[in-house]
Design a protein around this motif. Structure first.
Motif, mmCIF file in Angstrom:
data_model
loop_
_atom_site.group_PDB
_atom_site.id
_atom_site.type_symbol
_atom_site.label_atom_id
_atom_site.label_comp_id
_atom_site.label_asym_id
_atom_site.label_seq_id
_atom_site.Cartn_x
_atom_site.Cartn_y
_atom_site.Cartn_z
ATOM 1 N N THR A 160 0.308 -1.378 -0.168
ATOM 2 C CA THR A 160 0.086 0.017 0.167
ATOM 3 C C THR A 160 0.570 1.137 -0.378
ATOM 4 O O THR A 160 0.599 2.376 -0.519
ATOM 5 C CB THR A 160 -0.906 0.047 1.425
ATOM 6 O OG1 THR A 160 -0.249 -0.376 2.358
ATOM 7 C CG2 THR A 160 -2.398 -0.697 0.875
ATOM 8 N N GLN A 161 1.912 1.437 0.729
ATOM 9 C CA GLN A 161 2.614 2.093 0.969
ATOM 10 C C GLN A 161 3.418 2.127 -0.622
ATOM 11 O O GLN A 161 3.591 3.749 -1.083
ATOM 12 C CB GLN A 161 3.890 2.065 1.895
ATOM 13 C CG GLN A 161 5.043 3.312 1.504
ATOM 14 C CD GLN A 161 4.384 4.453 1.922
ATOM 15 O OE1 GLN A 161 3.501 4.507 3.308
ATOM 16 N NE2 GLN A 161 4.789 5.775 1.692
ATOM 17 N N MET A 162 3.701 1.340 -1.154
ATOM 18 C CA MET A 162 4.104 1.581 -2.882
ATOM 19 C C MET A 162 2.833 2.335 -4.010
ATOM 20 O O MET A 162 3.375 3.265 -4.599
ATOM 21 C CB MET A 162 4.817 -0.384 -3.192
ATOM 22 C CG MET A 162 5.047 0.144 -4.869
ATOM 23 S SD MET A 162 5.877 -1.513 -5.420
ATOM 24 C CE MET A 162 3.965 -2.277 -5.813
ATOM 25 N N ALA A 163 1.997 1.737 -3.990
ATOM 26 C CA ALA A 163 1.416 2.798 -4.224
ATOM 27 C C ALA A 163 1.491 4.111 -4.241
ATOM 28 O O ALA A 163 0.822 4.608 -4.754
ATOM 29 C CB ALA A 163 -0.350 1.923 -3.615
ATOM 30 N N MET A 164 0.462 4.879 -2.778
ATOM 31 C CA MET A 164 1.237 6.052 -2.502
ATOM 32 C C MET A 164 1.976 6.019 -3.188
ATOM 33 O O MET A 164 2.203 7.389 -3.687
ATOM 34 C CB MET A 164 1.340 6.253 -0.588
ATOM 35 C CG MET A 164 -0.171 5.934 -0.568
ATOM 36 S SD MET A 164 -0.749 6.587 1.484
ATOM 37 C CE MET A 164 0.386 5.679 1.978
ATOM 38 N N THR A 165 3.456 6.087 -2.722
ATOM 39 C CA THR A 165 4.156 6.899 -3.858
ATOM 40 C C THR A 165 4.435 6.658 -5.386
ATOM 41 O O THR A 165 4.803 7.407 -6.024
ATOM 42 C CB THR A 165 6.228 5.439 -3.305
ATOM 43 O OG1 THR A 165 6.007 5.673 -1.850
ATOM 44 C CG2 THR A 165 7.338 6.740 -4.211
#
Length: 377
Positions: A160-165
């Motif tokens: 999910t952090q990768m998606a935001m990034t």
């Protein structure tokens, strides 16, 4: 694990047939996961709506209130299950806290992805079917494998952090591309300032107990990137970088010195000519206000549009007017029809771009528009 024996009123002890550890932990996980998912969905929905509306300060405050409510509910569940089960592994409590953060993170990513989709940005997103409940894996002995479960939760949080990034990077790159392209034309964008003003105070080390707040700040940073991109994209509507004609046409003359079609001598041509059939619609190259509708010597029937930033476009040799002076127009609004009035050898649109009293070559403007549209897909 030690099981307590319960005596009935006669003093006899029932057979020691307690709940199996694996079954108990599974039931506890389902109960805790179900409550967390339901609580998150119900309590976060209003804040997600405000997040999409850009009210980031209200979102931070609302999330902090709801995080506190969720902690109270989870603590209540823990207390009840501890009373029933006795000594519970403290790592299970840490996992449930991680799951709480994961659920919030997943909700934020969903909101950000929705906003990115609206702006035409395709970002890497977590698997839509990924389970959100805390699923405890077990060892061969039937006890919960806390390490494996923690690794699974950590992996989902990384996704999910990768998606935001990914969303932030895509939005930032597109914003920079628009700013760069328009900057080459001397157009400076007035983008909103996303940095807070009037802040300060002494430096105090971060409080690890507020671990969820940085996650919300990260989401707000991504939303800021999306808002900047939206502002940059919207600014394209006031830049005369769009074709002023569509359909069957060809460029019949360029900007600069050329052989005059009437005298044969060298003469300066202050715009681009697009040969097209009489009556073909002439479109405004950007948002603006019509500042002139009438005839000018050599140009025949003319419409002029002021786009701000000192930029004015002129459309000449027209056969008819479709706009009136003082009218506000948008990019692509039909403002006139192709003709052959004035000093003209045949039906065509004469298109000029001016900054103040100086004419500019329209070709770099139109080429920039093509590049930006290609970049935005």
């Amino acid at each position: 694990m030690r099981h307590s024996a319960i005596s009935d009123s006669t003093g006899h002890r029932p057979s020691r047939r307690g709940i199996r550890p694996a079954l108990f932990y599974g039931m506890f996980a389902v109960l805790l996961g179900g409550n967390a998912v339901t609580g998150t969905a119900l309590m976060m929905a209003p804040d997600i709506a405000r997040l999409l509306g850009g009210q980031n300060e209200l979102v931070l405050s609302a999330y902090e209130d709801r995080l506190a409510q969720m902690r109270v509910e989870i603590d209540r569940l823990h207390s009840r299950n501890y009373a029933q089960a006795g000594d519970m592994n403290l790592q299970l409590q840490e996992l449930s806290a991680q799951q709480e953060v994961l659920l919030e993170q997943h909700q934020l990513v969903r909101a950000l992805v929705t906003k990115a989709d609206q702006l035409g940005i395709a970002a890497v997103t977590p698997a839509q079917d990924a389970p959100l409940e805390l699923s405890l894996e077990t060892t061969h002995s039937g006890n919960p494998d806390v390490a494996a479960t923690a690794a699974s939760v950590a992996q989902m949080m990384d996704e999910t952090q990768m998606a935001m990034t990914g969303i932030a990077v895509a939005a930032t790159e597109r914003t920079a591309g628009i700013v760069s392209e328009l900057g080459k034309l001397g157009i400076t964008l007035d983008l909103p300032d996303t940095q807070p003003a009037g802040v300060g105070g002494p430096f105090i080390a971060a409080d690890d107990a507020l671990a969820s707040v940085p996650m919300i700040e990260d989401a707000n940073a991504v939303m800021d990137a999306l808002m900047l991109y939206q502002a940059a994209r919207d600014s394209l509507s006031v830049a005369p970088v769009h074709m002023p004609i569509t359909g069957n046409f060809r460029q019949s003359s360029g900007y600069g010195n050329r052989k005059d079609p009437f005298t044969g001598a060298r003469a300066f041509h202050s715009g681009l000519d697009f040969a097209a059939a009489t009556g073909t619609a002439v479109l405004s190259a950007a948002d603006g206000v019509v500042t002139f509708v009438g005839e000018k010597s050599g140009y025949g029937k003319v419409v002029e549009v002021d786009h701000g930033n000192g930029l004015i476009t002129r459309y000449a040799h027209l056969s008819a007017y479709l706009a009136r002076q003082g009218q506000s127009v948008q990019t692509g609004t039909p403002i006139a029809k192709v003709g052959s009035t004035g000093r003209s050898t045949g039906p065509h649109l004469h298109f000029e771009v001016h900054r103040g009293d100086k004419s500019l070559d329209p070709k770099p403007f139109l080429d920039t528009g093509k590049r930006i549209l290609a970049m935005l897909g």
